[in-house]
Scaffold this motif. Structure first.
Motif, PDB file in Angstrom:
ATOM      1  N   SER A 197     -13.349 -13.183 -47.477  1.00 16.03           N
ATOM      2  CA  SER A 197     -14.244 -13.795 -47.514  1.00 16.03           C
ATOM      3  C   SER A 197     -14.272 -15.307 -46.865  1.00 16.03           C
ATOM      4  CB  SER A 197     -14.994 -14.170 -49.020  1.00 16.03           C
ATOM      5  OG  SER A 197     -15.943 -14.924 -49.259  1.00 16.03           O
ATOM      6  N   ARG A 198     -13.352 -16.196 -47.726  1.00 14.30           N
ATOM      7  CA  ARG A 198     -13.300 -17.477 -47.116  1.00 14.30           C
ATOM      8  C   ARG A 198     -12.146 -17.668 -45.921  1.00 14.30           C
ATOM      9  NH1 ARG A 198     -11.071 -22.573 -50.484  1.00 14.30           N
ATOM     10  NH2 ARG A 198     -11.998 -24.301 -49.651  1.00 14.30           N
ATOM     11  N   ASP A 199     -11.228 -16.790 -45.820  1.00  8.58           N
ATOM     12  CA  ASP A 199      -9.958 -16.957 -44.741  1.00  8.58           C
ATOM     13  C   ASP A 199     -10.494 -15.740 -43.725  1.00  8.58           C
ATOM     14  OD1 ASP A 199      -8.912 -18.145 -47.403  1.00  8.58           O
ATOM     15  OD2 ASP A 199      -8.490 -19.201 -45.752  1.00  8.58           O
ATOM     16  N   GLN A 200     -11.263 -16.204 -42.726  1.00  7.21           N
ATOM     17  CA  GLN A 200     -11.810 -15.445 -41.910  1.00  7.21           C
ATOM     18  C   GLN A 200     -10.922 -15.223 -40.611  1.00  7.21           C
ATOM     19  OE1 GLN A 200     -16.036 -15.980 -41.443  1.00  7.21           O
ATOM     20  NE2 GLN A 200     -16.273 -16.123 -43.772  1.00  7.21           N
ATOM     21  N   ARG A 201      -9.741 -14.756 -40.932  1.00 11.47           N
ATOM     22  CA  ARG A 201      -8.833 -14.998 -39.681  1.00 11.47           C
ATOM     23  C   ARG A 201      -7.711 -13.794 -39.758  1.00 11.47           C
ATOM     24  NH1 ARG A 201      -7.639 -18.864 -42.791  1.00 11.47           N
ATOM     25  NH2 ARG A 201      -5.427 -18.790 -43.783  1.00 11.47           N
ATOM     26  N   VAL A 202      -7.196 -13.393 -38.880  1.00 12.80           N
ATOM     27  CA  VAL A 202      -6.066 -12.317 -38.959  1.00 12.80           C
ATOM     28  C   VAL A 202      -4.577 -12.879 -39.129  1.00 12.80           C
ATOM     29  CG1 VAL A 202      -4.897 -10.219 -38.203  1.00 12.80           C
ATOM     30  CG2 VAL A 202      -7.472 -10.540 -37.658  1.00 12.80           C
ATOM     31  N   SER A 218     -12.883 -28.955 -38.389  1.00 14.15           N
ATOM     32  CA  SER A 218     -13.713 -28.543 -39.622  1.00 14.15           C
ATOM     33  C   SER A 218     -14.404 -27.253 -39.496  1.00 14.15           C
ATOM     34  CB  SER A 218     -14.419 -29.849 -40.191  1.00 14.15           C
ATOM     35  OG  SER A 218     -15.422 -29.985 -39.225  1.00 14.15           O
ATOM     36  N   PRO A 219     -15.231 -27.048 -38.509  1.00 15.75           N
ATOM     37  CA  PRO A 219     -15.976 -25.863 -38.558  1.00 15.75           C
ATOM     38  C   PRO A 219     -15.103 -24.546 -38.544  1.00 15.75           C
ATOM     39  CG  PRO A 219     -16.496 -27.243 -36.938  1.00 15.75           C
ATOM     40  CD  PRO A 219     -15.447 -27.827 -37.509  1.00 15.75           C
ATOM     41  N   PHE A 220     -14.053 -24.630 -37.862  1.00 16.41           N
ATOM     42  CA  PHE A 220     -12.826 -23.405 -37.895  1.00 16.41           C
ATOM     43  C   PHE A 220     -12.241 -23.363 -39.364  1.00 16.41           C
ATOM     44  CE2 PHE A 220     -13.700 -22.756 -33.463  1.00 16.41           C
ATOM     45  CZ  PHE A 220     -13.801 -24.125 -32.975  1.00 16.41           C
ATOM     46  N   LEU A 221     -11.908 -24.505 -39.894  1.00 18.35           N
ATOM     47  CA  LEU A 221     -11.212 -24.223 -41.221  1.00 18.35           C
ATOM     48  C   LEU A 221     -12.085 -23.924 -42.376  1.00 18.35           C
ATOM     49  CD1 LEU A 221      -9.308 -28.073 -41.194  1.00 18.35           C
ATOM     50  CD2 LEU A 221      -8.269 -25.503 -41.880  1.00 18.35           C
ATOM     51  N   HIS A 222     -13.466 -24.246 -42.279  1.00 21.48           N
ATOM     52  CA  HIS A 222     -14.691 -23.888 -43.101  1.00 21.48           C
ATOM     53  C   HIS A 222     -14.697 -22.482 -43.154  1.00 21.48           C
ATOM     54  CE1 HIS A 222     -18.168 -23.316 -45.370  1.00 21.48           C
ATOM     55  NE2 HIS A 222     -18.708 -22.871 -44.391  1.00 21.48           N
ATOM     56  N   PHE A 223     -14.499 -21.756 -42.118  1.00 20.63           N
ATOM     57  CA  PHE A 223     -14.732 -20.352 -42.033  1.00 20.63           C
ATOM     58  C   PHE A 223     -13.585 -19.708 -41.985  1.00 20.63           C
ATOM     59  CE2 PHE A 223     -19.238 -19.948 -41.863  1.00 20.63           C
ATOM     60  CZ  PHE A 223     -19.722 -20.913 -41.118  1.00 20.63           C
ATOM     61  N   ASN A 238     -15.243 -29.692 -49.245  1.00 17.68           N
ATOM     62  CA  ASN A 238     -14.891 -30.918 -48.728  1.00 17.68           C
ATOM     63  C   ASN A 238     -16.409 -31.508 -48.660  1.00 17.68           C
ATOM     64  OD1 ASN A 238     -12.413 -30.413 -48.098  1.00 17.68           O
ATOM     65  ND2 ASN A 238     -12.572 -30.018 -45.989  1.00 17.68           N
ATOM     66  N   GLY A 239     -17.402 -30.901 -48.515  1.00 15.59           N
ATOM     67  CA  GLY A 239     -18.781 -31.509 -48.577  1.00 15.59           C
ATOM     68  C   GLY A 239     -19.269 -31.891 -49.855  1.00 15.59           C
ATOM     69  N   TYR A 240     -18.876 -30.982 -50.672  1.00 13.65           N
ATOM     70  CA  TYR A 240     -19.545 -31.355 -52.396  1.00 13.65           C
ATOM     71  C   TYR A 240     -18.998 -32.644 -52.733  1.00 13.65           C
ATOM     72  CZ  TYR A 240     -21.636 -27.075 -51.735  1.00 13.65           C
ATOM     73  OH  TYR A 240     -22.372 -25.754 -51.079  1.00 13.65           O
TER      74      TYR A 240
END
Ligand code: FAD
Ligand code: FO1
Length: 455
Positions: A24-29, A252-257, A398-400
């Motif tokens: 879900s949060r960590d969308q990487r292999v 940040s966009p890459f970290l977020h997803f 980070n945003g909240y």
């Protein structure tokens, strides 16, 4: 791998079925502790390992902009998993409707989830565990030091969490083991993903179009990191608060997803041939500040509410509730960047046109929303709404936390009292002019007008 990265959410009967990672949060292999752990368990149990992603079409107000970025990244994840002979499944709909059946049909013996402090994720996990009896283990694949290891309570600020994280970095800032092939004979029950179709039916409000400034996926994230290390790390400390300098990493966009691991970033920064104190400024942000946000959202269930602010902040904002607002704007005026302040309007436009507002201006932007809104609650709500609607990295702890810092003094101290703000730290237009060339920034943003991608 370090067993402290795992939390058993629920034990289950020792069974031999496949191991499933609910991504879900960590969308990487690569560099993903949840995948590393899943492979470890599957190898031990001599069972297959598979990855499943539950796609909902109404995630916290996400628009076409964020959904397209995410889906393109997930397409790359599924392709990369295929190279390791690990199947990837995408289930459409609320996880509590879709996941229990998937677990049952495939007779999964262990479900692995990745850690995420947001309320919606806690709810999803509780709902799935109510329906399915499967054993569930949670892995913090997002933080270098797992949230529950760093601290068992909400921290006051960077100054209290920094020593706790720093002491633990030698143990947790370690290299990732490589992922090994995992061929499996298992005949999984689950349909393969038709990515073109999925992208054509991309969820999310199409009135917020994708941006051309960021291309999604782990490979692009690594390119961004390389470029940052080679060209920007050297100047980060001195230029990071200058919106004209393009000195931030843009990660940040890459970290977020979860398309890149913060641990990977920190490991590569450590290896870079730049002086220690130059590295320190960036590591402070990407480790301390970022992990402080997860700490805040995890230990404060009201992370996006006025009652989540420290009591001194609630008291001071309440005392100034009736103060005359020199200016007052509706959500629509804010969204259309129609305030009297050209700097604020330019920052809003940067976010709308590029999907990423400069970090320094995010503070100024949110604080002015407090100054020009009828109440702190309306200010908080509108800041979150606009941030999450237009920022690629929105809907993130980070945003909240950044908005709660700006409007509610979270992780900050009391400052000399003034109208509306009370003792909440104030930021002024004049202050910004003393920090960077405001006129240059405003004219640069004007040039960006209309550069969003038109479908
Ligand atoms: P860099 O300066 O290159 O920093 C690298 C990484 O360090 C960032 O990607 C981030 O993970 C972390 N980091 C940097 N600054 C902060 C910070 N202040 N707090 C926590 N982590 C930080 N960040 C988001 O990811 N999503 C948001 O929606 C978001 N909204 C914000 C709203 C406000 C009002 C404020 C004050 C801050 C917000 N931030 C948010 C934090 C910060 O501004 C961004 O993370 C940063 O600007 C992202 O750009 P970058 O990756 O180029 O940052
Ligand atoms: N996570 C999911 O598991 N399923 C989704 O459908 C989903 C959509 C989504 C859309 C926009 C966005 O910014 C995030 C989204 N996420 C989704 C969550 C994301 O992967 C992160 O876990 C959190 O947003 C950060 O904590």
């Amino acid at each position: 791998m370090n067993p402290k990265r795992i939390r058993v959410l629920r034990n289950g009967p020792e069974r031999n079925g496949p191991v499933v990672y609910w991504m879900s949060r960590d969308q990487r292999v690569k560099d993903n502790w949840a995948i590393i752990y899943g492979l470890e368990k599957a190898t031990l149990k001599k069972t297959p390992f598979g990855v499943v992603f539950c796609l909902v079409d109404d995630f916290l107000g996400a628009t076409r902009r964020q959904y397209e970025f995410m889906l393109k990244g997930l397409q790359q994840v599924s392709e990369e998993l295929t190279e390791f002979k690990i199947p990837f499944f995408l289930l459409k709909g609320n996880p509590s409707y879709t996941l229990p059946d998937f677990i049952k049909i495939n007779q999964a013996s262990l479900l692995i989830t990745d850690f995420d402090p947001l309320r919606i994720k806690r709810q999803w996990k509780d709902q799935v565990m109510e329906i399915s009896p499967v054993e569930v283990h949670e892995v913090d694949a997002h933080n270098i030091v797992p949230v529950w290891v760093t601290s068992s309570k909400q921290e006051y600020g960077a100054y209290t969490i920094r020593p706790k994280i720093s002491r633990l970095l030698p143990e947790f800032l370690d290299e990732f083991p490589p992922i090994k092939m995992k061929a499996s004979h298992q005949s999984w029950q689950g349909n393969l993903v038709h990515w073109d179709e999925l992208l054509l039916q991309c969820p999310g409000d199409a009135s917020v179009p994708p941006v051309i400034h960021f291309s999604s996926g782990s490979k692009n994230a690594v390119k961004h990191l390389q470029q940052f290390l080679e060209e920007k790390l050297e100047f980060y400390n001195s230029q990071r608060n200058d919106p004209n300098a393009d000195a931030q990493s843009n990660l940040s966009p890459f970290l977020h997803f979860g398309q890149i691991s913060a641990q990977r970033i920190a490991l590569e920064v450590q290896k870079a041939s730049v002086s220690r104190d130059k590295k320190a400024a960036f590591l402070e942000e990407v480790i301390i500040r970022r992990e402080l946000s997860d700490n805040y959202c995890w230990y404060n269930i009201n992370y996006d509410k006025f009652i989540g602010f420290p009591s001194w902040a609630q008291i001071t904002l309440n005392q100034h509730r009736k103060d005359q607002r020199e200016y007052q704007y509706s959500l629509e005026k804010f969204e259309k960047a129609q305030t009297h302040d050209q700097l604020w309007n330019a920052a809003q436009k940067e976010m709308v046109f590029t999907g990423k507002m400069h970090g320094y201006l995010r503070m100024y932007w949110a604080k002015k929303i407090l100054e020009w809104s009828e109440t702190p609650e309306v200010a908080l709500e509108n800041a979150i709404y606009l941030n999450d609607r237009y920022e690629l990295d929105g809907r993130d702890p980070n945003g909240y936390t950044g908005i709660a810092w700006s409007i509610g003094g979270v992780h900050d101290r009391a400052w000399p009292e003034r109208p509306v703000f009370g003792k909440i730290r104030y930021m002024s237009y004049r202050g910004s002019r003393s920090k960077f060339n405001v006129d240059q920034y405003i004219s640069q943003i004007k040039d960006l007008e209309g550069t969003e991608r038109k479908d």
